[in-house]
Scaffold this motif. Structure first.
Motif, PDB file in Angstrom:
ATOM      1  N   VAL A   1       0.874  -1.165   0.000  1.00  0.00           N
ATOM      2  CA  VAL A   1       0.000   0.000   0.000  1.00  0.00           C
ATOM      3  C   VAL A   1       0.913   1.216   0.000  1.00  0.00           C
ATOM      4  CG1 VAL A   1      -1.771   1.294   1.219  1.00  0.00           C
ATOM      5  CG2 VAL A   1      -1.890  -1.204   1.154  1.00  0.00           C
ATOM      6  N   ASN A   2       0.926   1.943  -1.098  1.00  0.00           N
ATOM      7  CA  ASN A   2       1.807   3.089  -1.301  1.00  0.00           C
ATOM      8  C   ASN A   2       0.987   4.363  -1.488  1.00  0.00           C
ATOM      9  OD1 ASN A   2       3.947   1.193  -1.471  1.00  0.00           O
ATOM     10  ND2 ASN A   2       3.616   0.963  -3.672  1.00  0.00           N
ATOM     11  N   ILE A   3       1.688   5.502  -1.495  1.00  0.00           N
ATOM     12  CA  ILE A   3       1.076   6.761  -1.916  1.00  0.00           C
ATOM     13  C   ILE A   3       1.748   7.198  -3.208  1.00  0.00           C
ATOM     14  CG2 ILE A   3       0.676   9.191  -1.386  1.00  0.00           C
ATOM     15  CD1 ILE A   3       0.709   8.496   1.550  1.00  0.00           C
ATOM     16  N   VAL A   4       0.953   7.441  -4.233  1.00  0.00           N
ATOM     17  CA  VAL A   4       1.453   7.941  -5.512  1.00  0.00           C
ATOM     18  C   VAL A   4       1.159   9.439  -5.580  1.00  0.00           C
ATOM     19  CG1 VAL A   4       1.280   7.803  -8.017  1.00  0.00           C
ATOM     20  CG2 VAL A   4       1.120   5.721  -6.628  1.00  0.00           C
ATOM     21  N   THR A   5       2.174  10.224  -5.972  1.00  0.00           N
ATOM     22  CA  THR A   5       2.048  11.674  -6.047  1.00  0.00           C
ATOM     23  C   THR A   5       2.389  12.157  -7.457  1.00  0.00           C
ATOM     24  OG1 THR A   5       2.663  11.938  -3.711  1.00  0.00           O
ATOM     25  CG2 THR A   5       2.878  13.876  -5.126  1.00  0.00           C
ATOM     26  N   LEU A   6       1.497  12.941  -8.039  1.00  0.00           N
ATOM     27  CA  LEU A   6       1.752  13.589  -9.324  1.00  0.00           C
ATOM     28  C   LEU A   6       1.629  15.096  -9.150  1.00  0.00           C
ATOM     29  CD1 LEU A   6       0.170  10.684 -10.095  1.00  0.00           C
ATOM     30  CD2 LEU A   6       0.663  11.541 -12.383  1.00  0.00           C
ATOM     31  N   GLU A   7       2.642  15.812  -9.608  1.00  0.00           N
ATOM     32  CA  GLU A   7       2.596  17.252  -9.589  1.00  0.00           C
ATOM     33  C   GLU A   7       1.657  17.755 -10.697  1.00  0.00           C
ATOM     34  OE1 GLU A   7       3.968  19.111  -7.285  1.00  0.00           O
ATOM     35  OE2 GLU A   7       4.841  17.332  -6.304  1.00  0.00           O
TER      36      GLU A   7
END
Length: 272
Positions: free
Chosen positions: A192-198
């Motif tokens: 279980v990860n966190i994905v971040t897109l600017e």
């Protein structure tokens, strides 16, 4: 890096609200928008007090079959001494609002917004809200797949502040992943990860793979390509993807787009 996770679940829409919604369930994916996570779709779970849950996903034959995901809301003084009924179920907790205490094998762990816990199958744990406001967290449950000759994974308690975002190659840092579990540790059969897109970042190809996904939007908004459809999503929406559903994304801004991502990993495919 400060976070502002969505946690405004509950309530009911007014009688003047339009019936139209982006809620959709297809053979390849489902979108459960935040507007349908109302008071009337909550569940009350055995051995929990002062608690309600929104069930976002559950194993379904012919769809996603490996996991279930809940949003839990625990009122002050609420919690459970018997939270997990299944001996073979492992779990991940991720807090989006409030504070709570998880006791594992006699050791107390204080958890707050951004805290992450992995709880192995068969672990003895309790969870109580000793604070003054409701604690809200995601609970991902999966049946652990044992491997002969491989020791089971240990418990893990940490916080997103302890895990810098790892940028994807060739993206100039515009797209990255917060990994709570070492990707090379094959003892774990789920991540279980966190994905971040600017703003303006993209997932520039149609990912198509065997992993099932639960994607809960923590912050921001974006347009997601799911199978043959473009779907606009925002903080509080949930996407549920079966294996091999093509997927891509465009983060339009104005702020960053972040989501909590479940996937099943590190195991052979069962053949019977």
């Amino acid at each position: 890096m400060s976070s502002n996770f969505y946690s405004s679940m509950g309530g009911l829409p007014p009688q003047t609200e339009l019936l139209s919604s982006k809620a959709v369930f297809t053979t390849a994916y489902a979108v459960i928008p935040r507007t349908v996570m109302t008071d009337i779709v909550t569940s009350v779970l055995p051995h929990w007090v002062g608690t309600r849950a929104w069930v976002l996903s559950r194993p379904m034959t012919g769809f996603s079959e490996t996991f279930s995901q809940y949003i839990m809301e625990v009122q002050p003084g609420g919690g459970s001494d018997r939270p997990e009924p299944e001996q073979r179920a492992e779990g991940v907790l991720f807090v989006v609002d409030g504070e709570m205490t998880v006791d594992l094998d006699g050791a107390a762990h204080a958890m707050r917004s951004g805290s992450f816990a992995f709880l192995p199958a068969g672990a003895r744990w309790t969870l109580w809200n000793k604070g003054t406001v409701a604690a809200k967290f995601h609970w991902v449950r999966k049946r652990f797949q044992e491997v002969e000759g491989l020791e089971p994974p240990p418990a893990l308690f940490t916080h997103e502040d302890n895990h810098p975002i790892s940028p994807m190659p060739d993206t100039e840092g515009r797209w990255g992943t917060t990994r709570f579990i070492d990707a090379s540790d094959v003892r774990y059969d789920m991540h279980v990860n966190i994905v971040t897109l600017e703003p303006g970042a993209v997932i520039p190809f149609m990912e198509t793979h065997v992993m099932e996904h639960g994607l809960y939007v923590l912050e921001g908004k974006a347009v997601y390509r799911l199978n043959q459809d473009w779907v606009e999503v925002e903080a509080g929406d949930f996407m549920w993807l079966r294996a091999f559903c093509p997927q891509a994304c465009y983060a339009g801004g104005p702020g960053r787009f972040r989501y909590l991502l479940y996937k099943d990993v590190n195991r052979h495919m069962p053949l019977w």
